[in-house]
Motif scaffolding. Structure first.
Motif, PDB file in Angstrom:
ATOM      1  N   ARG A 155       0.832  -1.204   0.000  1.00  0.00           N
ATOM      2  CA  ARG A 155       0.000   0.000   0.000  1.00  0.00           C
ATOM      3  C   ARG A 155       0.868   1.256   0.000  1.00  0.00           C
ATOM      4  O   ARG A 155       1.869   1.330   0.709  1.00  0.00           O
ATOM      5  CB  ARG A 155      -0.902   0.027   1.250  1.00  0.00           C
ATOM      6  N   TRP A 156       0.489   2.222  -0.812  1.00  0.00           N
ATOM      7  CA  TRP A 156       1.085   3.549  -0.727  1.00  0.00           C
ATOM      8  C   TRP A 156       0.499   4.257   0.491  1.00  0.00           C
ATOM      9  O   TRP A 156      -0.526   3.822   1.034  1.00  0.00           O
ATOM     10  CB  TRP A 156       0.790   4.348  -1.991  1.00  0.00           C
ATOM     11  N   PRO A 157       1.125   5.342   0.957  1.00  0.00           N
ATOM     12  CA  PRO A 157       0.603   6.053   2.134  1.00  0.00           C
ATOM     13  C   PRO A 157      -0.853   6.484   2.012  1.00  0.00           C
ATOM     14  O   PRO A 157      -1.553   6.591   3.025  1.00  0.00           O
ATOM     15  CB  PRO A 157       1.534   7.266   2.246  1.00  0.00           C
ATOM     16  N   ASP A 158      -1.337   6.699   0.775  1.00  0.00           N
ATOM     17  CA  ASP A 158      -2.734   7.110   0.612  1.00  0.00           C
ATOM     18  C   ASP A 158      -3.703   5.929   0.587  1.00  0.00           C
ATOM     19  O   ASP A 158      -4.903   6.097   0.391  1.00  0.00           O
ATOM     20  CB  ASP A 158      -2.912   7.961  -0.649  1.00  0.00           C
ATOM     21  N   GLY A 159      -3.181   4.726   0.789  1.00  0.00           N
ATOM     22  CA  GLY A 159      -4.019   3.532   0.822  1.00  0.00           C
ATOM     23  C   GLY A 159      -4.195   2.835  -0.507  1.00  0.00           C
ATOM     24  O   GLY A 159      -4.770   1.742  -0.562  1.00  0.00           O
ATOM     25  N   SER A 160      -3.709   3.414  -1.584  1.00  0.00           N
ATOM     26  CA  SER A 160      -3.855   2.788  -2.900  1.00  0.00           C
ATOM     27  C   SER A 160      -2.874   1.620  -3.044  1.00  0.00           C
ATOM     28  O   SER A 160      -1.852   1.548  -2.353  1.00  0.00           O
ATOM     29  CB  SER A 160      -3.630   3.813  -4.009  1.00  0.00           C
ATOM     30  N   LEU A 161      -3.177   0.727  -3.968  1.00  0.00           N
ATOM     31  CA  LEU A 161      -2.354  -0.462  -4.172  1.00  0.00           C
ATOM     32  C   LEU A 161      -0.988  -0.100  -4.757  1.00  0.00           C
ATOM     33  O   LEU A 161      -0.895   0.665  -5.703  1.00  0.00           O
ATOM     34  CB  LEU A 161      -3.075  -1.429  -5.120  1.00  0.00           C
ATOM     35  N   ARG A 162       0.054  -0.654  -4.165  1.00  0.00           N
ATOM     36  CA  ARG A 162       1.398  -0.554  -4.752  1.00  0.00           C
ATOM     37  C   ARG A 162       1.781  -1.939  -5.255  1.00  0.00           C
ATOM     38  O   ARG A 162       2.072  -2.828  -4.459  1.00  0.00           O
ATOM     39  CB  ARG A 162       2.424  -0.078  -3.723  1.00  0.00           C
ATOM     40  N   PRO A 163       1.752  -2.168  -6.575  1.00  0.00           N
ATOM     41  CA  PRO A 163       2.185  -3.466  -7.082  1.00  0.00           C
ATOM     42  C   PRO A 163       3.614  -3.758  -6.610  1.00  0.00           C
ATOM     43  O   PRO A 163       4.504  -2.915  -6.733  1.00  0.00           O
ATOM     44  CB  PRO A 163       2.126  -3.291  -8.606  1.00  0.00           C
ATOM     45  N   ALA A 164       3.814  -4.935  -6.038  1.00  0.00           N
ATOM     46  CA  ALA A 164       5.096  -5.277  -5.424  1.00  0.00           C
ATOM     47  C   ALA A 164       5.794  -6.350  -6.256  1.00  0.00           C
ATOM     48  O   ALA A 164       5.214  -7.408  -6.538  1.00  0.00           O
ATOM     49  CB  ALA A 164       4.872  -5.772  -3.994  1.00  0.00           C
ATOM     50  N   LEU A 165       7.031  -6.078  -6.634  1.00  0.00           N
ATOM     51  CA  LEU A 165       7.763  -6.981  -7.523  1.00  0.00           C
ATOM     52  C   LEU A 165       7.895  -8.376  -6.930  1.00  0.00           C
ATOM     53  O   LEU A 165       7.762  -9.381  -7.637  1.00  0.00           O
ATOM     54  CB  LEU A 165       9.146  -6.400  -7.824  1.00  0.00           C
ATOM     55  N   GLU A 166       8.150  -8.459  -5.622  1.00  0.00           N
ATOM     56  CA  GLU A 166       8.331  -9.784  -5.017  1.00  0.00           C
ATOM     57  C   GLU A 166       7.069 -10.635  -5.131  1.00  0.00           C
ATOM     58  O   GLU A 166       7.146 -11.864  -5.301  1.00  0.00           O
ATOM     59  CB  GLU A 166       8.771  -9.661  -3.555  1.00  0.00           C
ATOM     60  N   ASP A 167       5.909 -10.001  -5.083  1.00  0.00           N
ATOM     61  CA  ASP A 167       4.655 -10.754  -5.215  1.00  0.00           C
ATOM     62  C   ASP A 167       4.405 -11.166  -6.667  1.00  0.00           C
ATOM     63  O   ASP A 167       3.865 -12.242  -6.930  1.00  0.00           O
ATOM     64  CB  ASP A 167       3.483  -9.935  -4.685  1.00  0.00           C
ATOM     65  N   LEU A 168       4.799 -10.305  -7.602  1.00  0.00           N
ATOM     66  CA  LEU A 168       4.707 -10.674  -9.017  1.00  0.00           C
ATOM     67  C   LEU A 168       5.576 -11.902  -9.300  1.00  0.00           C
ATOM     68  O   LEU A 168       5.148 -12.839  -9.990  1.00  0.00           O
ATOM     69  CB  LEU A 168       5.152  -9.500  -9.897  1.00  0.00           C
ATOM     70  N   LEU A 169       6.781 -11.913  -8.735  1.00  0.00           N
ATOM     71  CA  LEU A 169       7.672 -13.055  -8.956  1.00  0.00           C
ATOM     72  C   LEU A 169       7.141 -14.320  -8.283  1.00  0.00           C
ATOM     73  O   LEU A 169       7.206 -15.410  -8.862  1.00  0.00           O
ATOM     74  CB  LEU A 169       9.072 -12.733  -8.422  1.00  0.00           C
ATOM     75  N   GLY A 170       6.611 -14.186  -7.073  1.00  0.00           N
ATOM     76  CA  GLY A 170       6.041 -15.357  -6.401  1.00  0.00           C
ATOM     77  C   GLY A 170       4.854 -15.924  -7.152  1.00  0.00           C
ATOM     78  O   GLY A 170       4.727 -17.140  -7.322  1.00  0.00           O
ATOM     79  N   ALA A 171       3.969 -15.034  -7.615  1.00  0.00           N
ATOM     80  CA  ALA A 171       2.820 -15.484  -8.410  1.00  0.00           C
ATOM     81  C   ALA A 171       3.289 -16.114  -9.717  1.00  0.00           C
ATOM     82  O   ALA A 171       2.774 -17.154 -10.148  1.00  0.00           O
ATOM     83  CB  ALA A 171       1.890 -14.310  -8.684  1.00  0.00           C
ATOM     84  N   GLY A 172       4.271 -15.479 -10.355  1.00  0.00           N
ATOM     85  CA  GLY A 172       4.800 -16.018 -11.603  1.00  0.00           C
ATOM     86  C   GLY A 172       5.417 -17.385 -11.431  1.00  0.00           C
ATOM     87  O   GLY A 172       5.312 -18.247 -12.321  1.00  0.00           O
ATOM     88  N   ALA A 173       6.055 -17.625 -10.279  1.00  0.00           N
ATOM     89  CA  ALA A 173       6.654 -18.925 -10.016  1.00  0.00           C
ATOM     90  C   ALA A 173       5.590 -20.010  -9.910  1.00  0.00           C
ATOM     91  O   ALA A 173       5.751 -21.125 -10.440  1.00  0.00           O
ATOM     92  CB  ALA A 173       7.482 -18.864  -8.735  1.00  0.00           C
ATOM     93  N   VAL A 174       4.483 -19.699  -9.245  1.00  0.00           N
ATOM     94  CA  VAL A 174       3.380 -20.659  -9.149  1.00  0.00           C
ATOM     95  C   VAL A 174       2.791 -20.931 -10.523  1.00  0.00           C
ATOM     96  O   VAL A 174       2.543 -22.079 -10.909  1.00  0.00           O
ATOM     97  CB  VAL A 174       2.291 -20.139  -8.193  1.00  0.00           C
ATOM     98  N   ILE A 175       2.563 -19.867 -11.280  1.00  0.00           N
ATOM     99  CA  ILE A 175       1.958 -20.011 -12.605  1.00  0.00           C
ATOM    100  C   ILE A 175       2.878 -20.786 -13.534  1.00  0.00           C
ATOM    101  O   ILE A 175       2.421 -21.634 -14.316  1.00  0.00           O
ATOM    102  CB  ILE A 175       1.620 -18.619 -13.180  1.00  0.00           C
TER     103      ILE A 175
END
Length: 251
Positions: free
Chosen positions: A157-177
């Motif tokens: 999350r950014w300080p304003d509460g909006s979503l911050r896409p996180a590279l580590e989560d993209l890589l973890g999801a990509g590994a599962v996929i």
């Protein structure tokens, strides 16, 4: 929202955050939650030790009542650990803490996604068990047209509460996929294809997680050991699944 948002017609789909999870949950048989730094890494370590982990989306006074209701210990903030409450969202703290059979683990990202399941099976995945999760899903027929999978990168999350896409989560999801790719029928959505490609394109996942924004944030905050545990690739064969409100170990 229109049908376009469901990524229909694909056995494996990919989205971001609680809102994306809530949308895909309406049309998939299984949600895979990926929150590498640190919810699903912590879940992995805790359930390996035999702990039942109850996700909870708020770290406030209601969390104390929820833990008491479930006869569980409550994980506190990273900097609030003490001899009386050694359990936190930190994977390193959980590994070193005394065993507890039941733990409430508040998290605004990973827990919120688990709460969006809407009757779907929910699995916690990280870099530590990505291949094991892919094999578990394949063995149970997930990833087919009649049993589609939604892989969700939690993000931050950014300080304003909006979503911050996180590279580590993209890589973890990509590994599962990537582990699901060969068995997926009728294939990966374009979003899932791109996530898998991001993972396979990274030559050194360990260094990338360490040097990405989230890795730097934790390291500079004094939690380098959490990053070290989170970047371990395929060291676990345990697949945490959400059963009766808690993640439990599945081999």
């Amino acid at each position: 929202m229109g049908e376009w948002s469901l990524q229909s017609g694909h056995g494996v789909r990919f989205e971001w955050g609680p809102a994306g999870a809530a949308r895909l949950a309406a049309d998939v048989a299984c949600l895979v939650v990926v929150d590498v730094l640190s919810f699903t890494t912590s879940v992995s370590i805790a359930v390996e030790a035999g702990t039942r982990v109850f996700p909870y989306r708020w770290r406030d006074e209601s969390a104390f009542a929820y833990a008491a209701e479930h006869d569980a210990k409550l994980a506190v903030g990273r900097r609030m650990a003490s001899a009386a409450t050694p359990w936190t969202l930190s994977p390193a703290a959980l590994r070193g803490a005394p065993f507890t059979p039941r733990l409430v683990l508040p998290s605004p990202n990973g827990s919120a996604i688990a709460a969006s399941a809407n009757g779907s099976t929910v699995v916690a995945a990280s870099l530590r068990n990505a291949t094991a999760v892919g094999r578990w899903l394949t063995a149970r027929g997930y990833g087919r047209e009649d049993r589609p999978v939604g892989v969700i990168a939690a993000g931050e999350r950014w300080p304003d509460g909006s979503l911050r896409p996180a590279l580590e989560d993209l890589l973890g999801a990509g590994a599962v996929i990537a582990a699901l790719r060969e068995s997926a029928d009728p294939g990966l959505s374009p979003e899932a294809t791109a996530a898998a490609a991001a993972y396979t394109a990274v030559a050194d996942v360990n260094a990338t997680v360490t040097d990405c924004s989230s890795g730097r944030e934790l390291t500079e905050g004094g939690f380098a050991e959490d990053v070290a545990l989170a970047r371990e690739l395929d060291v676990s064969t345990t697949v945490p699944t959400l059963t009766d409100g808690a993640f439990t170990a599945t081999d």
